[in-house]
Design an enzyme around this catalytic site. Structure first.
Site, PDB file in Angstrom:
ATOM      1  N   ARG A   1       0.836  -1.210   0.000  1.00 53.59           N
ATOM      2  CA  ARG A   1       0.000   0.000   0.000  1.00 53.59           C
ATOM      3  C   ARG A   1       0.876   1.268   0.000  1.00 53.59           C
ATOM      4  NH1 ARG A   1      -0.513   4.789   2.224  1.00 53.59           N
ATOM      5  NH2 ARG A   1       0.072   3.903   4.242  1.00 53.59           N
TER       6      ARG A   1
ATOM      7  N   HIS B   1       6.207   4.178  12.367  1.00 53.36           N
ATOM      8  CA  HIS B   1       6.085   4.146  10.895  1.00 53.36           C
ATOM      9  C   HIS B   1       7.078   5.181  10.380  1.00 53.36           C
ATOM     10  CE1 HIS B   1       3.421   4.027   7.145  1.00 53.36           C
ATOM     11  NE2 HIS B   1       4.078   5.140   6.963  1.00 53.36           N
TER      12      HIS B   1
ATOM     13  N   HIS C   1       9.598   6.755   7.569  1.00 52.19           N
ATOM     14  CA  HIS C   1      10.146   6.885   6.212  1.00 52.19           C
ATOM     15  C   HIS C   1      11.635   7.208   6.386  1.00 52.19           C
ATOM     16  CE1 HIS C   1       6.414   6.742   3.683  1.00 52.19           C
ATOM     17  NE2 HIS C   1       5.895   6.809   4.897  1.00 52.19           N
TER      18      HIS C   1
ATOM     19  N   CYS D   1       7.232  10.040  -1.146  1.00 47.88           N
ATOM     20  CA  CYS D   1       6.169  10.895  -0.627  1.00 47.88           C
ATOM     21  C   CYS D   1       5.961  12.063  -1.573  1.00 47.88           C
ATOM     22  CB  CYS D   1       6.518  11.398   0.782  1.00 47.88           C
ATOM     23  SG  CYS D   1       5.269  12.526   1.411  1.00 47.88           S
TER      24      CYS D   1
ATOM     25  N   ASN E   1       9.166   4.027   3.026  1.00 49.38           N
ATOM     26  CA  ASN E   1       9.364   3.543   4.395  1.00 49.38           C
ATOM     27  C   ASN E   1      10.724   2.856   4.480  1.00 49.38           C
ATOM     28  OD1 ASN E   1       6.255   3.109   3.751  1.00 49.38           O
ATOM     29  ND2 ASN E   1       6.506   3.579   5.910  1.00 49.38           N
TER      30      ASN E   1
END
Ligand code: HMG
Ligand code: MG
Length: 307
Positions: free
Chosen positions: A15, A207, A209, A240, A249
């Site tokens: 995703r 989470h 990046h 992003c 990520n």
């Protein structure tokens, strides 16, 4: 604090990773990727989004992807849902968990969705109620928790505020998301020290990046705060759209290599993840940005050439 003995890795490549790919990735490739990740042992895979295809065309085939995957019993397959329409899609697709998202940065909220943080989270109230009625897990993702492309510094108090709002909605898990990968370990610890006062540590995740190359260091800092759930993207897939040069990520292979080295159990087979990373990078013609993944592939190839 002693480091956790076991960690849950949520694989978000299908995703968060793929959503930024410009060329449409076929449904068959998405399904094969998820099936490979399921076989590798992930307890939780973020598999699709039920969002507007005008906003994220790459995720337009979420229903087909969810219908086509081979689910590993006990594993959680999560999907992103921005509104009730998305929730209906998630329900029909038999998703195990829905993900809602809100920014900790007022500037980010205003620029991107043209409303305040509080208003954006209010919109999730009916969605959260519907999820509870259907017994579906809810995860809340706090984006820009370690920095914002518009306002720069994000006060820790703003992160705490969004965590409290998500907790009030009944979120089972809450993600502290470094959306643009600007965070550093000191700030990471500071944020977890604060948010663990208002939400249970064991239901908070990280989470990260990896834009500034700090994600593994941030994970280590979070482990020191007793955080035991981390998101990662196979082969470091992703980017992003809101920050020039921002990357995906942290790569799953790198996180697994770190955790294996620390003797922390995940139940995931690193070699199968490396193979899945090679599969998706080759299938979509993208550089594999996992350092551990590339090193292990090179090692395997030199061993098979010598054999
Ligand atoms: P909008 O354009 O303001 O809303 O979008 P709208 O109601 O006018 O809808 C626009 C069109 O989309 C309409 O179609 C709707 O029917 C349709 P039209 O009538 O023009 O043909 N639509 C939908 N279609 C399918 N599924 C739906 C849906 N909803 C509306 N659920 C909206 C508002 C919220 C829908 C839109 O902004 C949206 O979908 N946003 C999602 C964007 C997204 O997925 N962003 C990436 C995820 S967040 C992230 O990656 C961060 C995270 O990784 C953590 C981190 O790193 O920080 C989680
Ligand atoms: Mg993300």
């Amino acid at each position: 604090m002693t480091l956790p003995a076991t960690v849950k890795i949520v694989e978000v490549g299908p995703r968060d990773g793929l959503q930024n790919e410009k060329e449409f990735v076929s449904t068959a490739i998405k399904i094969e990727l998820i099936d490979r990740l399921s076989a590798a042992g992930f307890p939780n895979i973020e598999a699709a989004s039920f969002v507007s295809p005008k906003w994220v065309p790459q995720m337009a085939d979420g229903a087909e992807v969810m219908a086509g995957i081979a689910r590993r019993p006990g594993a959680i397959y999560s999907v992103l849902t921005p509104n009730l329409r998305g929730f209906e899609g998630a329900l029909a697709a038999r998703a195990d968990e829905i993900v809602i998202f809100g920014a900790a940065s007022e500037a980010f909220s205003q620029k991107n969705i043209n409303c305040s943080i509080a208003e954006s989270i209010e919109r999730f109230v009916p969605l959260a109620q519907a999820a509870k009625e259907h017994g579906i897990r809810i995860r809340g993702s706090v984006s820009c928790a370690l920095g914002c492309p518009y306002q720069g510094e994000v006060p820790v108090a703003s992160v705490v505020d969004v965590v409290e709002r998500f907790a009030a909605l009944g979120c089972d898990e809450i993600d502290i998301a470094d959306t643009i990968g600007v965070g550093t370990p000191g700030r990471t610890r500071e944020v977890y020290e604060a948010v663990t006062k208002v939400f249970p540590r064991e239901r908070l995740s990280g989470h990260f990046h990896d834009t500034y190359g700090q994600a593994l260091a941030n994970i280590y800092a979070a482990l020191q705060e007793g955080i035991a759930i981390f998101h990662a993207s196979v082969a470091g897939l992703g980017g992003c759209p809101y920050a020039k040069g921002a990357t995906g990520n942290v790569a799953t292979e790198d996180v697994l290599y770190l955790l294996n080295g620390l003797g922390i159990q995940t139940g995931i087979d690193l070699n199968q993840v490396v193979a899945a990373g090679d599969f998706i990078s080759t299938a979509i013609g993208r550089n594999n940005v996992s350092r551990a993944g590339k090193a292990l592939l090179a090692k395997q190839r030199s061993e098979s050439a010598c054999a």
